[in-house]
Enzyme design. Structure first.
Site, PDB file in Angstrom:
ATOM      1  N   TYR A 440      42.350  14.612  55.792  1.00 45.35           N
ATOM      2  CA  TYR A 440      43.615  13.923  55.513  1.00 45.35           C
ATOM      3  C   TYR A 440      43.675  12.535  56.138  1.00 45.35           C
ATOM      4  O   TYR A 440      42.835  12.161  56.940  1.00 45.35           O
ATOM      5  CB  TYR A 440      44.830  14.771  55.856  1.00 45.35           C
ATOM      6  CG  TYR A 440      45.066  15.278  57.245  1.00 45.35           C
ATOM      7  CD1 TYR A 440      44.409  14.802  58.356  1.00 45.35           C
ATOM      8  CD2 TYR A 440      46.031  16.283  57.434  1.00 45.35           C
ATOM      9  CE1 TYR A 440      44.681  15.288  59.616  1.00 45.35           C
ATOM     10  CE2 TYR A 440      46.306  16.786  58.695  1.00 45.35           C
ATOM     11  CZ  TYR A 440      45.641  16.275  59.781  1.00 45.35           C
ATOM     12  OH  TYR A 440      45.928  16.762  61.027  1.00 45.35           O
ATOM     13  N   GLU A 441      44.681  11.779  55.693  1.00 47.73           N
ATOM     14  CA  GLU A 441      44.843  10.361  56.043  1.00 47.73           C
ATOM     15  C   GLU A 441      43.622   9.531  55.653  1.00 47.73           C
ATOM     16  O   GLU A 441      43.231   8.604  56.353  1.00 47.73           O
ATOM     17  CB  GLU A 441      45.154  10.187  57.543  1.00 47.73           C
ATOM     18  CG  GLU A 441      46.339  10.970  58.036  1.00 47.73           C
ATOM     19  CD  GLU A 441      47.599  10.769  57.206  1.00 47.73           C
ATOM     20  OE1 GLU A 441      47.686   9.763  56.487  1.00 47.73           O
ATOM     21  OE2 GLU A 441      48.486  11.627  57.268  1.00 47.73           O
ATOM     22  N   GLY A 442      43.027   9.878  54.530  1.00 48.73           N
ATOM     23  CA  GLY A 442      41.847   9.189  54.046  1.00 48.73           C
ATOM     24  C   GLY A 442      40.601   9.931  54.467  1.00 48.73           C
ATOM     25  O   GLY A 442      40.233   9.925  55.642  1.00 48.73           O
TER      26      GLY A 442
END
Length: 598
Positions: A440-442
């Site tokens: 997550y978050e890239g």
């Protein structure tokens, strides 16, 4: 139940002896951060993590979150009370703007505290985690009215924040998003669409949940150029900023996940929900990236945090578990076998995790410090240099610390042998929880592409050249210091490999972009090895100087620092050569198979 002790002394060693935060006492956010205050904050945060959050980690994992018939969500038993203790202790307001009720301390301290909380209970720490990003986005891009309405409650922790980007068909490529924003005559917008994977999207811990939502205003351009950002609260604030009527949004489902079961990861449905534009129309990605940069650093710290608690439990087990005899002769002749900590391969695992944890902590804290200095340093060139460091290191901290955090959790599980696979020991939960940090978050592949494709060339390569100069200067300044020769030689070799890899990309990536893509993950990890190695060089120097000056009464701590630094330089820094070899191989063999052959 797993054990955990917050690494207060190790954090203080970095803050005081490596980063020397006291030299910034002339700056407003550091003026109150005296050594006594910093120690008191870290010790109290450690107690909260150890005594309140940790006991709920396994039970929260087993129970998970519950979605009720009305779409509301209940967090695991005990989470509500634990969050209240976090909120009432002022932990969310630690680095908040005093103009809106914050304590005005450095974000650096919030980063340190977030590590302790995430180690003790990653799921519970998720609930307030994105609030800091929401605060940053509203503070930087919101209107005065939005700041007055939302910032005091978010900083206090009465309200929490979320980030709504991802849709079922749209993750990394945000240009594909379909969520609509229809203008209303009163200046608001009606938000309609579905978002998925929304951390803390619905829960019962706070009075209100403030969603920051990416959407496309009707008639806006396709792709990323037509995306705007909106603040869409769960409950509409009244004229006095109090919780009012329920907005037109709901939790459609809780995602069933591999780990972080105590964190409500929600499918959020927006059915004509009232929202307000944040910042400029069609400039939503710029505003959202303010939030994402905060989140990416937090996730990097999460990777470190899980690695730390996994290490502590593996080390304790290795000291106690009796199996076999040492290869060099019995170390506990009065016992039926030696503890497994005497075996070299167990030491290999423990030392690898320890070296990455301590070096990674120093890198994360230095990056957080640069975030503070990029805002408050008195000199414009200092602010620029700090901002350059932040931009360059954010993908490294996120990508490297989470990749290694997961690997370390698996390694720590391996120390336990078969017991590591059994739920009651807690190690398998650490492995499951750590896995999401890489995604997550890239996803980390995106972090690597961001580093290679964007950050290296930014401003003519100013940031990366400054990093090279910084590391090179350390090696040169300490070249004749025999106590640090083991550091400077290994670090210089790693730096040379990194510079060669950078030159190779400059010569081969523009003409053939696949070369950049094929090299990106190796380059990110090569960069991480050198960046962490540079922090180990500074820690080794500080420890050596402390030993010569009495070691603050704790020579064992300083000796352990030097021993771990030597391990990193001897056993881990040589990996830079392998990364360079893979980078230099190019993309040909990687891209050779036709798609249908897979």
């Amino acid at each position: 139940m797993p054990v955990y002790r917050a690494p207060v002394e190790d954090t203080l060693f970095v803050l005081n002896n490596v980063l020397d935060i006291g030299r910034h006492a002339n700056l407003p956010v550091f003026a109150e951060a005296s050594p006594d205050v910093v120690r008191a904050i870290l010790e109290e945060a450690g107690r909260l993590a150890e005594e309140v959050l940790l006991p709920l980690n396994q039970s929260g994992d087993r129970q998970g979150c519950r979605r009720l018939e009305d779409g509301s969500v209940r967090a695991p038993d005990g989470f509500r009370e634990a969050y209240a203790a976090y909120r009432d202790g002022g932990w969310g307001s630690l680095s908040g703007d005093p103009a809106f009720g914050g304590q005005g301390l450095p974000h650096l301290l919030s980063a340190a505290v977030s590590e302790f909380m995430s180690s003790a209970n990653m799921s519970l720490a998720m609930y307030p985690s994105l609030t800091a990003g929401a605060i940053a986005a509203i503070r930087q891009h919101g209107s005065d009215a939005q700041k007055a309405t939302y910032l005091p409650k978010l900083i206090e922790g009465r309200w929490t924040g979320t980030m709504n980007l991802t849709e079922p068909h749209c993750g990394t490529d945000l240009g594909l998003l379909r969520t609509r924003a229809a203008p209303h005559e009163d200046g608001t917008y009606r938000i309609t669409g579905q978002k998925i994977f929304i951390s803390a999207g619905e829960h019962d811990l706070a009075e209100n949940i403030v969603h920051l939502v990416l959407a496309r205003i009707d008639g806006a351009a396709a792709g990323t150029k037509g995306i705007s950002l909106f603040v869409v609260p769960k409950f509409l604030p009244d004229a006095e900023g109090r919780v009012g009527a329920r907005n037109g949004l709901s939790c459609g489902a809780i995602e069933e996940k591999m780990g972080i079961h105590g964190s409500a990861t929600c499918v959020m449905n927006y059915d004509g929900a009232t929202g307000w534009l944040v910042g400029e129309r069609d400039k939503g990605l710029r505003a959202m990236f303010t939030m994402m940069n905060e989140a990416r650093l937090f996730v990097g710290v999460q990777g470190l945090a899980v690695s730390e608690i996994a290490y502590q439990n593996a080390a304790a087990y290795a000291r106690d578990r009796l199996q076999g005899r040492s290869l060099s002769g019995a170390k506990a002749p009065d016992r039926p076998a030696d503890p497994i900590v005497v075996h070299p391969d167990v030491r290999r695992m423990l030392m690898t995790i320890r070296a990455l944890n301590e070096g990674g902590r120093a890198l994360a804290l230095r990056t957080a410090l640069m975030g503070d200095l990029s805002q408050v340093a008195e000199d414009e060139l200092q602010r620029q240099a700090a901002d350059d460091w932040m931009g360059l290191m954010t993908p490294v901290v996120k990508g490297v610390l989470t990749d290694k955090g997961f690997e370390n959790a698996v390694m720590a599980q391996q120390v336990f042998g078969g017991h590591g696979y059994i739920v009651e020991w807690g190690m398998e939960q650490f492995v499951r929880d750590a896995r999401i940090t890489q995604i997550y978050e890239g996803a980390n592949g995106i972090q690597a592409l961001d580093l290679v494709g964007r950050k290296l060339a930014l401003n003519g390569g100013r940031a990366v050249q400054a990093f090279f100069a910084d590391v090179g200067a350390f090696c040169e300044e300490n070249r004749t210091n025999e106590a640090l020769t083991f550091c400077t030689k290994a670090l210089k070799k790693g730096l040379n490999d990194l510079q060669q890899a950078t030159l190779w990309l400059m010569n081969n990536a523009l003409a053939k972009p696949d070369n950049a893509g094929a090299a990106s993950t190796d380059y990110m990890h090569l960069f991480g090895l050198v960046a962490i190695g540079a922090m180990w060089g500074q820690m080794a120097k500080a420890a050596h100087e402390k030993l010569a000056d009495g070691a603050d009464g704790d020579p064992a701590f300083m000796e352990a620092k030097l021993a771990t630094a030597r391990f990193y330089m001897d056993r881990m820094m040589p990996e830079t050569a392998a990364h360079l070899a893979r980078i230099s191989a190019g993309a040909d063999s990687l891209m050779a198979l036709p798609a249908e052959a897979f």
